[in-house]
Design a protein around this motif. Structure first.
Motif: not given
Length: 171
Positions: A24-43
């Protein structure tokens, strides 16, 4: 490719696997756009093409963002894991070619370490579900580009206030 994927009930039990807090800490360090792409794919389980269309981004950007997520989830200094992660992401792209699939198969068969690295990448991907749920708990990632930054909004508000001052409406 589907026969290479592990059963969903297979849980990561490796010593190298990061715990949920570290992920979770590693994911929070990523840029918001990267987080958004990841969450749209994963969740939301959107494929790369759907994410690209939704966010008006090129498919290569989606792949690059997903690679960043896998890089953040793996131990640093493991070059073979990086290559396995790139293959894992590329094989999910709608632009992957038959030649690339053949190249992947050759890479996978070239050494037992390649198969193990790809297997660990799959386990790493699966281990990201819990942290992804925590990161996206308030559904912020489902909003459009405006949710990621107030920069454009701040500029518009600033210009509006300047126009009001210039026209003498601000008193």
């Amino acid at each position: 490719m589907t026969r290479l994927l592990l059963p969903l009930e297979h849980a990561p039990h490796t010593a190298a696997a990061l715990d949920d807090d570290a992920l979770l800490h590693a994911l929070k360090r990523l840029p918001r756009r990267v987080q958004q792409v990841f969450l749209l794919n994963r969740l939301d389980q959107l494929d790369f093409a759907a994410i690209a269309a939704r966010l008006d981004l090129p498919l290569l950007s989606i792949e690059r963002h997903m690679n960043q997520v896998l890089q953040a989830a793996r131990p640093h200094g493991d070059g073979l894991a990086g290559v396995a992660g790139q293959w894992y992401v590329r094989l999910q792209s709608p632009q992957v070619t038959a030649c690339e699939r053949i190249d992947f198969r050759r890479w996978l068969d070239a050494a037992p370490a390649h198969l193990e690295a790809f297997h660990q990448t799959e386990l790493s991907w699966r281990s990201l579900l819990g942290p992804a749920r925590q990161l996206g708990h308030d559904d912020w990632y489902r909003q459009g580009r405006a949710a990621l930054s107030l920069g454009g909004c701040s500029i518009a508000i600033g210009l509006g206030v300047a126009a009001l001052f210039a026209l003498g409406f601000w008193a």
